[in-house]
Design a protein around this motif. Structure first.
Motif, PDB file in Angstrom:
ATOM      1  N   GLY A   3     -48.436 -99.119  59.742  1.00  0.00           N
ATOM      2  CA  GLY A   3     -47.157 -99.604  60.240  1.00  0.00           C
ATOM      3  C   GLY A   3     -47.172 -99.558  61.750  1.00  0.00           C
ATOM      4  N   ILE A   4     -46.877-100.672  62.384  1.00  0.00           N
ATOM      5  CA  ILE A   4     -46.984-100.772  63.842  1.00  0.00           C
ATOM      6  C   ILE A   4     -45.609-101.092  64.421  1.00  0.00           C
ATOM      7  N   ILE A   5     -45.148-100.215  65.285  1.00  0.00           N
ATOM      8  CA  ILE A   5     -43.885-100.449  65.992  1.00  0.00           C
ATOM      9  C   ILE A   5     -44.205-100.691  67.461  1.00  0.00           C
ATOM     10  N   ILE A   6     -43.923-101.898  67.909  1.00  0.00           N
ATOM     11  CA  ILE A   6     -44.121-102.261  69.310  1.00  0.00           C
ATOM     12  C   ILE A   6     -42.806-102.013  70.034  1.00  0.00           C
ATOM     13  N   GLU A   7     -42.856-101.194  71.058  1.00  0.00           N
ATOM     14  CA  GLU A   7     -41.639-100.824  71.795  1.00  0.00           C
ATOM     15  C   GLU A   7     -41.804-101.166  73.265  1.00  0.00           C
ATOM     16  N   ALA A   8     -40.829-101.860  73.804  1.00  0.00           N
ATOM     17  CA  ALA A   8     -40.799-102.144  75.239  1.00  0.00           C
ATOM     18  C   ALA A   8     -39.491-101.624  75.815  1.00  0.00           C
ATOM     19  N   VAL A   9     -39.582-100.891  76.904  1.00  0.00           N
ATOM     20  CA  VAL A   9     -38.412-100.412  77.638  1.00  0.00           C
ATOM     21  C   VAL A   9     -38.549-100.897  79.076  1.00  0.00           C
ATOM     22  N   ALA A  10     -37.501-101.525  79.569  1.00  0.00           N
ATOM     23  CA  ALA A  10     -37.546-102.085  80.926  1.00  0.00           C
ATOM     24  C   ALA A  10     -36.196-101.908  81.605  1.00  0.00           C
ATOM     25  N   GLU A  11     -36.143-102.303  82.881  1.00  0.00           N
ATOM     26  CA  GLU A  11     -34.925-102.083  83.648  1.00  0.00           C
ATOM     27  C   GLU A  11     -33.788-103.013  83.253  1.00  0.00           C
ATOM     28  N   THR A  12     -34.094-104.096  82.550  1.00  0.00           N
ATOM     29  CA  THR A  12     -33.057-104.959  81.987  1.00  0.00           C
ATOM     30  C   THR A  12     -33.427-105.290  80.546  1.00  0.00           C
ATOM     31  N   GLN A  13     -32.421-105.682  79.770  1.00  0.00           N
ATOM     32  CA  GLN A  13     -32.694-106.070  78.390  1.00  0.00           C
ATOM     33  C   GLN A  13     -33.571-107.314  78.341  1.00  0.00           C
ATOM     34  N   GLU A  14     -33.368-108.233  79.275  1.00  0.00           N
ATOM     35  CA  GLU A  14     -34.145-109.472  79.289  1.00  0.00           C
ATOM     36  C   GLU A  14     -35.627-109.201  79.504  1.00  0.00           C
ATOM     37  N   ILE A  15     -35.943-108.284  80.422  1.00  0.00           N
ATOM     38  CA  ILE A  15     -37.354-107.961  80.658  1.00  0.00           C
ATOM     39  C   ILE A  15     -37.943-107.258  79.445  1.00  0.00           C
ATOM     40  N   ALA A  16     -37.186-106.357  78.834  1.00  0.00           N
ATOM     41  CA  ALA A  16     -37.669-105.680  77.624  1.00  0.00           C
ATOM     42  C   ALA A  16     -37.935-106.692  76.521  1.00  0.00           C
ATOM     43  N   ASN A  17     -37.039-107.676  76.377  1.00  0.00           N
ATOM     44  CA  ASN A  17     -37.257-108.729  75.379  1.00  0.00           C
ATOM     45  C   ASN A  17     -38.560-109.474  75.658  1.00  0.00           C
ATOM     46  N   THR A  18     -38.778-109.809  76.916  1.00  0.00           N
ATOM     47  CA  THR A  18     -39.963-110.579  77.304  1.00  0.00           C
ATOM     48  C   THR A  18     -41.241-109.802  77.012  1.00  0.00           C
ATOM     49  N   ILE A  19     -41.283-108.549  77.404  1.00  0.00           N
ATOM     50  CA  ILE A  19     -42.491-107.736  77.228  1.00  0.00           C
ATOM     51  C   ILE A  19     -42.784-107.524  75.748  1.00  0.00           C
ATOM     52  N   CYS A  20     -41.759-107.198  74.959  1.00  0.00           N
ATOM     53  CA  CYS A  20     -41.972-106.967  73.529  1.00  0.00           C
ATOM     54  C   CYS A  20     -42.428-108.256  72.851  1.00  0.00           C
ATOM     55  N   SER A  21     -41.776-109.353  73.172  1.00  0.00           N
ATOM     56  CA  SER A  21     -42.120-110.633  72.542  1.00  0.00           C
ATOM     57  C   SER A  21     -43.553-111.033  72.848  1.00  0.00           C
ATOM     58  N   PHE A  22     -43.960-110.871  74.100  1.00  0.00           N
ATOM     59  CA  PHE A  22     -45.316-111.275  74.477  1.00  0.00           C
ATOM     60  C   PHE A  22     -46.352-110.349  73.841  1.00  0.00           C
ATOM     61  N   ALA A  23     -46.055-109.042  73.797  1.00  0.00           N
ATOM     62  CA  ALA A  23     -46.978-108.101  73.154  1.00  0.00           C
ATOM     63  C   ALA A  23     -47.103-108.399  71.665  1.00  0.00           C
ATOM     64  N   ARG A  24     -45.978-108.702  71.030  1.00  0.00           N
ATOM     65  CA  ARG A  24     -46.001-109.027  69.599  1.00  0.00           C
ATOM     66  C   ARG A  24     -46.818-110.281  69.313  1.00  0.00           C
ATOM     67  N   SER A  25     -46.598-111.353  70.075  1.00  0.00           N
ATOM     68  CA  SER A  25     -47.322-112.598  69.821  1.00  0.00           C
ATOM     69  C   SER A  25     -48.812-112.448  70.155  1.00  0.00           C
TER      70      SER A  25
END
Length: 456
Positions: A373-395
């Motif tokens: 089971g793999i949980i990819i977690e991104a934490v950033a200074e804004t929600q938008e950046i966290a979304n971007t990092i998690c999405s790119f890591a996932r894809s």
């Protein structure tokens, strides 16, 4: 008074309890019904965000049974760490539930409300006066960290609860509290030994967890006497043993003999645990040793960013065998792709089936699971950046071309669509310190509200 009986319905308000166990406790004519409503165990989010980690309907159900029984039998009801963390938003949330029940049930009673959230200027002044020291492993406190904290609470001792009970409150709703305080205050006020009262409170704070089999959703009765106390479950399916009670005494403690709290320490070096009956244990020898200075523990939480997570599964043995290499390669690809923007972020892959629980402390480094089971977690200074990092890591991980790969449709199986979850603000504890005070009541203002008598 030769003994003082305290009924603890549940480990945390909202965790529930069997009504049959509760009725059995009421049949023992307790002098007090008390419950701890919170903890730091669920982490800093709830303190920082000002929300409860327990469900409103579940809390209301428990309060209805407890307050109704207390009013019918003239037994004080004391609630500590209101709303889960005990800051002002939590206190108001819990108060509204009580007022809602009052309107629905037609109750009338004096309600004592004790605040525990601290004004930041008060904390800054104490820091400038060198009256604040860190609790290991916290660093020295700074004014910047005080300013960054969303909420700072002080952990009240029994004195604040004793004061409000002494003013005639039938129900007490307290902010952040030292867990044993709400169970011991009335007994200390009645003249019972403080060490035994606090130790009994330490056992009662988690309901029947101190029994065997243990449960945080069942009742426990404590009977305090002049030279000992006795604890026993109220469900015939459970029993207390010297081992179960002694083990809970050490719960969440680093020293088996000295347990610190507001104003001093509980000394257990001469404590004994004896099987009193088949289901009850007698405890004696516990002592309270006052400190040279009265200190109150402070807790605060600050926002450190915003989180997005993606949950996936992997059952390819070739990928599983290379999972460390793959996660590192994905991490490097993410960094390279966005380096021109200077994003500040934290990217983490939690791998369940490998080391998802213990991380780097895992003593078995080799993967033996047939699936991960793999949980990819991104934490950033804004929600938008966290979304971007998690999405790119996932894809990137989904289509990463590792050596030996056979299928090209995708490496990961996603349980949900959408695959990415925007978890919102992330908080860290940034205040975990002791403050010296001259008066145990000075940090905890209180008031008595005559509920049910408001103008209509």
């Amino acid at each position: 008074m030769n003994e003082f009986r305290v009924l603890s319905p549940t480990a945390i308000l909202g965790y529930g309890f069997p009504e049959e166990s509760f009725r059995a406790g009421l049949a023992r004519d307790p002098h007090l019904i008390a419950v701890d409503a919170g903890s730091t165990d669920p982490g800093p989010y709830y303190l920082g965000a000002g929300v409860s980690f327990t469900d409103r309907a579940a809390v209301k159900r428990d309060l209805e049974l407890m307050i109704e029984a207390g009013l019918e039998r003239d037994i004080p009801v004391v609630i500590g760490t209101a709303g889960g963390c005990g800051a002002d938003p939590h206190l108001e949330w819990n108060l509204e539930i009580i007022l809602e029940l009052t309107r629905e049930k037609g109750w009338q009673f004096p309600l004592g409300v004790i605040h525990a959230e601290l004004d930041k200027e008060l904390v800054r002044q104490a820091l400038r006066q060198n009256r604040i020291s860190p609790l290991y492993p916290a660093p020295d406190l700074t004014e910047e960290e005080i300013d960054a904290a969303k909420h700072i609470v002080g952990q009240m001792g029994p004195e604040a609860v004793m004061s409000v009970l002494g003013q005639g409150a039938k129900v007490v709703l307290a902010g952040r509290s030292y867990d044993p305080a709400v169970f011991s205050a009335a007994a200390i006020a009645a003249g019972f030994d403080k060490g035994l009262a606090i130790h009994m409170g330490k056992i009662l704070e988690c309901g029947a967890i101190a029994a065997s089999p243990g449960s945080g959703s069942d009742c426990l009765l404590g009977t305090l006497r002049t030279d000992c106390f006795i604890v026993e479950p109220l469900n015939p399916a459970r029993r207390c043993t010297p081992t179960s009670v002694a083990a809970h005494t050490l719960y969440e403690k680093t020293n088996p003999y000295i347990l610190p709290g507001p104003g001093g320490v509980l000394d257990l070096r001469e404590t004994t645990f004896t099987q009193e009956t088949e289901t009850a244990v007698k405890v004696s020898g516990s002592k309270f040793l006052p400190g040279d200075k009265y200190t109150v523990k402070l807790e605060g939480a600050k926002c450190v960013g915003y989180r997005t997570v993606s949950i996936a599964g992997c059952r390819d043995p070739i990928m599983i065998g290379q999972i460390d290499h793959i996660t590192e390669a994905v991490r490097e690809r993410v960094q390279d792709n966005f380096k021109r923007y200077g994003y500040k972020y934290f990217l983490h892959f939690n791998i369940y089936g490998k080391n998802g629980v213990m991380g780097n402390l895992e003593p078995q480094p080799n993967v033996t699971a047939h699936e991960l089971g793999i949980i990819i977690e991104a934490v950033a200074e804004t929600q938008e950046i966290a979304n971007t990092i998690c999405s790119f890591a996932r894809s990137t991980m989904l289509h990463y071309g590792y050596p030996g790969r056979v299928a090209t449709a995708g490496n990961l199986a996603f349980l949900y669509s959408p695959s990415d979850f925007k978890a919102g603000a992330v908080y860290n504890f940034n205040v975990y310190h002791l403050m010296e005070v001259d008066d145990p009541l000075s940090l905890f203002p209180s008031k008595i509200i005559e509920v049910g008598k408001e103008k209509r």
